[in-house]
Write an enzyme that holds these catalytic residues in place. Structure first.
Site, PDB file in Angstrom:
ATOM      1  N   LYS A  69       0.828  -1.204   0.000  1.00  0.00           N
ATOM      2  CA  LYS A  69       0.000   0.000   0.000  1.00  0.00           C
ATOM      3  C   LYS A  69       0.865   1.257   0.000  1.00  0.00           C
ATOM      4  CE  LYS A  69      -3.627  -2.555   2.363  1.00  0.00           C
ATOM      5  NZ  LYS A  69      -4.198  -2.953   3.664  1.00  0.00           N
ATOM      6  N   GLN A 113      -4.420  -1.654   9.852  1.00  0.00           N
ATOM      7  CA  GLN A 113      -4.263  -2.984   9.274  1.00  0.00           C
ATOM      8  C   GLN A 113      -4.769  -4.053  10.243  1.00  0.00           C
ATOM      9  OE1 GLN A 113      -3.125  -3.742   6.091  1.00  0.00           O
ATOM     10  NE2 GLN A 113      -3.830  -5.792   6.622  1.00  0.00           N
ATOM     11  N   ASP A 136     -11.334   2.553   4.299  1.00  0.00           N
ATOM     12  CA  ASP A 136     -11.784   1.191   3.996  1.00  0.00           C
ATOM     13  C   ASP A 136     -13.264   1.134   3.643  1.00  0.00           C
ATOM     14  OD1 ASP A 136      -9.668  -0.636   3.984  1.00  0.00           O
ATOM     15  OD2 ASP A 136      -9.529  -0.638   6.158  1.00  0.00           O
TER      16      ASP A 136
END
Length: 328
Positions: A69, A113, A136
């Site tokens: 990422k 995460q 997200d």
């Protein structure tokens, strides 16, 4: 692995060959689009999308995802912040880090995460991320806006489901009026992608561990989204000829011929199913690369929203042939 680019669709269809949906190549194209968008945004509006990632502990898989990422964010010109915390960090300390990032005007998206250590309540941490930085797309408000017809658009959309939809759109696979079966009902993939398919006017069936006559449901499907985490579960005799199969699964399968002792497979028996499918995603190289690409899209959109920048005609014409970022 031979894949098909969206621009090559007509020649493939004329020869009745299966369309191998190239998620890796499509994701690369999206990153190029975003990089061009970011350049224009910096020049015209003096704004730079900012993505913050929070990693707790030293799980190899989580560290790998975060590294990918971070690399993708750098590639498109984002401002990037990384917070790596010890596995023994307290929930209170982690919440403080999230709060600091939420108050940082240079950060437009916050990604914590998962999984988190067992002593930390994931729901509590994720709920502490403000909706305007929920990169997200999993906040209750974003999910609510996703499923509510006629309401506001969500500020961000769940990345993997959105990646599935983006592949269908870019490969010009018709969704409206089609029978779609979503195999799996997780909050991460199954339920959001079912809502997105409904928003595109598909007739959607969600199948799960308690579904009876599963094979019958699958055989009626024009589109199958497989997301159950069971290696090569979907066999050729469960798929209607010509159906589109989007395989979200990533599973390891023992393979003595490989140096690492295993190979990655999806939830679909790819070798067999591709012989009858009209279109199919491979694993790896299908949905996986799209997840990070859509994370970048979410970050870009949140930057626009937080800075009250709209997609005016000049912005669109300078960057794209058509408006690319809204999902539907």
């Amino acid at each position: 692995l031979a894949t098909t680019h969206p621009d090559d669709m007509s020649s493939v269809q004329s020869k009745q060959e299966p369309i191998i949906i190239d998620g890796k190549g499509t994701a690369a194209t999206i990153r190029q689009e975003i990089a061009k968008a970011v350049k224009f945004l910096k020049e015209k509006h003096k704004a730079t999308p900012g993505l913050a990632t929070v990693l707790v502990g030293n799980r190899t898989d989580s560290a790998t995802y975060v590294r990918f990422k971070k690399k993708a964010a750098a590639e498109v010109g984002f401002h990037s912040i990384d917070r790596h915390l010890d596995e023994k960090v307290t929930e209170e300390e982690l919440l403080k880090v999230v709060k600091e990032l939420a108050e940082d005007d240079k950060v437009h998206g916050i990604l914590v995460q998962l999984p988190l250590p067992k002593h930390i309540n994931e729901h509590t941490v994720l709920s502490s991320i403000p909706v305007n930085k929920d990169v997200d797309g999993f906040s209750a408000l974003n999910i609510g806006n996703l499923v509510m017809r006629g309401g506001e658009d969500p500020k961000a959309r769940p990345c993997t489901p959105w990646g599935c939809i983006e592949l269908l759109k870019r490969y010009k696979i018709e969704v409206a009026g089609k029978n779609a079966v979503v195999l799996g009902r997780s909050n991460i993939v199954g339920m959001p992608v079912a809502a997105m398919l409904q928003n595109l006017n598909a007739t959607v069936t969600v199948c799960h561990s308690k579904t009876k006559n599963l094979k019958e449901h699958l055989l009626r499907a024009d589109i199958i989204i497989a997301a159950i985490g069971r290696a090569e579960f979907v066999k050729a005799d469960m798929v209607k000829p010509g159906a589109t199969v989007i395989d979200v699964g990533i599973n390891s399968k023992p393979d003595a011929t490989r140096k690492r002792g295993y190979r990655l497979v999806g939830d679909v028996d790819y070798k067999a199913v591709k012989e009858i499918a009209g279109a199919i995603t491979p694993v790896p190289g299908g949905v996986g690369p799209m997840t990070i690409a859509m994370l970048l899209k979410n970050t870009f959109n949140l930057c626009l929203s937080n800075n009250k920048i709209s997609f005016d005609d000049a912005l669109q014409e300078s960057m794209f042939s058509k408006k690319p970022f809204p999902a539907s």
